[in-house]
Motif scaffolding. Structure first.
Motif, PDB file in Angstrom:
ATOM      1  N   LEU A 142      31.632  44.626 -56.253  1.00 32.62           N
ATOM      2  CA  LEU A 142      30.226  44.819 -56.589  1.00 32.62           C
ATOM      3  C   LEU A 142      29.460  45.210 -55.323  1.00 32.62           C
ATOM      4  O   LEU A 142      30.018  45.241 -54.234  1.00 32.62           O
ATOM      5  N   ILE A 185      34.687  36.267 -58.663  1.00 34.20           N
ATOM      6  CA  ILE A 185      34.549  36.196 -60.127  1.00 34.20           C
ATOM      7  C   ILE A 185      35.485  37.179 -60.824  1.00 34.20           C
ATOM      8  O   ILE A 185      35.519  37.228 -62.051  1.00 34.20           O
ATOM      9  N   TYR A 227      37.286  43.142 -58.891  1.00 35.98           N
ATOM     10  CA  TYR A 227      36.521  44.379 -58.830  1.00 35.98           C
ATOM     11  C   TYR A 227      35.500  44.181 -57.727  1.00 35.98           C
ATOM     12  O   TYR A 227      35.264  43.057 -57.296  1.00 35.98           O
TER      13      TYR A 227
HETATM   14  N1  4GY Z   1      34.156  40.385 -57.274  1.00 31.87           N
HETATM   15  N2  4GY Z   1      33.503  38.181 -56.867  1.00 31.87           N
HETATM   16  C1  4GY Z   1      32.407  39.650 -55.724  1.00 31.87           C
HETATM   17  C2  4GY Z   1      31.939  40.910 -55.152  1.00 31.87           C
HETATM   18  C3  4GY Z   1      30.401  41.948 -53.572  1.00 31.87           C
HETATM   19  C4  4GY Z   1      30.027  43.090 -49.986  1.00 31.87           C
HETATM   20  C5  4GY Z   1      30.570  40.678 -50.005  1.00 31.87           C
HETATM   21  C6  4GY Z   1      33.408  39.479 -56.668  1.00 31.87           C
HETATM   22  O1  4GY Z   1      32.628  37.565 -56.114  1.00 31.87           O
HETATM   23  N3  4GY Z   1      31.948  38.450 -55.399  1.00 31.87           N
HETATM   24  O2  4GY Z   1      32.395  41.969 -55.524  1.00 31.87           O
HETATM   25  N4  4GY Z   1      30.989  40.815 -54.199  1.00 31.87           N
HETATM   26  C7  4GY Z   1      30.671  41.982 -52.090  1.00 31.87           C
HETATM   27  C8  4GY Z   1      29.838  43.060 -51.485  1.00 31.87           C
HETATM   28  C9  4GY Z   1      29.760  41.761 -49.401  1.00 31.87           C
HETATM   29  C10 4GY Z   1      30.376  40.652 -51.481  1.00 31.87           C
END
Ligand code: 4GY
Length: 221
Positions: free
Chosen positions: A134, A129, A132
């Motif tokens: 998350l 998305i 960055y």
């Molecule tokens: N940006 N868009 C996002 C993200 C967290 C560790 C995989 C992003 O889609 N997802 O930052 N996701 C991570 C945390 C496992 C997902």
């Protein structure tokens, strides 16, 4: 449409039980089903993560509980999504395409991510998305769901979809509501004129101005 969400934190999806999304579900325009991956752990302590091979910080989600959770809901025509910063960038056009799917399965990663073999077995399309990082894939899953259900027929007024940002490749014009004057700031005269053609011209101009200023990339500049 049916949306199955595979997550270790099912309660986070309570956030979807509001407003337009809630009404869409009540009207049976789509169905959202949250699956707790932990229910599929074979470990006595319901463990679903383990240390990464090769070393390094953090934990990795194990393949087995994910694959079993997936198989409990999978169908022949399901499209599988994994939300991750490594994925293809999400946008309004992708949202409209996803809105046409009959069955979506969204896997939410957490910690350092999921065992790559699970992603291969699920044949997951990775979607990001934005650039960055998350703490988990739950919020991105909710962002994608919120966006795509708006594009399912009947969820929101068709006219609202027509003039919103990105619908014509530009950002939307400014909106105003009552009162006419607020803290000495007046609503633009043209919007009170009742002259529909002039209002349309003004809105198109405003769209161009704001798009040129904030997102010249959308105009190919
Ligand atoms: N940006 N868009 C996002 C993200 C967290 C560790 C995989 C992003 O889609 N997802 O930052 N996701 C991570 C945390 C496992 C997902």
């Amino acid at each position: 449409m049916k949306i199955d969400i595979l997550t270790l934190f099912p309660e986070m999806f309570d956030a979807l039980n509001y407003s337009i999304i809630k009404r869409g579900m009540e009207n049976n325009l789509f169905e959202i089903n949250v699956i707790n991956i932990r229910d599929f752990s074979k470990d006595v302590h319901k463990k679903c993560d383990d240390y990464p091979y090769g070393g390094g910080a953090g934990m990795v989600m194990m393949a087995q509980p994910i694959v079993d959770a997936f198989r409990s809901v999978n169908t022949e025509n399901a499209k599988v999504i994994y939300t991750s910063p490594k994925g293809k960038k999400f946008n309004q056009s992708l949202s409209k395409d996803l809105a046409k799917e009959e069955h979506l399965i969204i896997l939410c990663g957490h910690y350092e991510g999921v065992d790559e073999r699970a992603l291969e077995i699920l044949n997951a399309d990775e979607i990001s998305i934005g650039d960055y990082v998350l703490t988990g894939g739950e919020l991105p899953a909710m962002v994608i769901i919120d966006s795509l259900v708006r594009n399912i027929k009947g969820v929101i007024n068709e006219n609202s979809l027509q003039e919103e940002s990105f619908s014509n490749g530009m950002l939307e014009y400014p909106q105003y509501t009552r009162p006419e004057v607020f803290e000495n700031k007046k609503v633009p005269d043209v919007l009170l004129s009742g002259h529909h053609k002039n209002i349309q011209i003004w809105r198109e101009e405003q769209s161009k101005i704001i798009t040129k200023k904030r997102r010249p990339d959308l105009l190919g500049e």
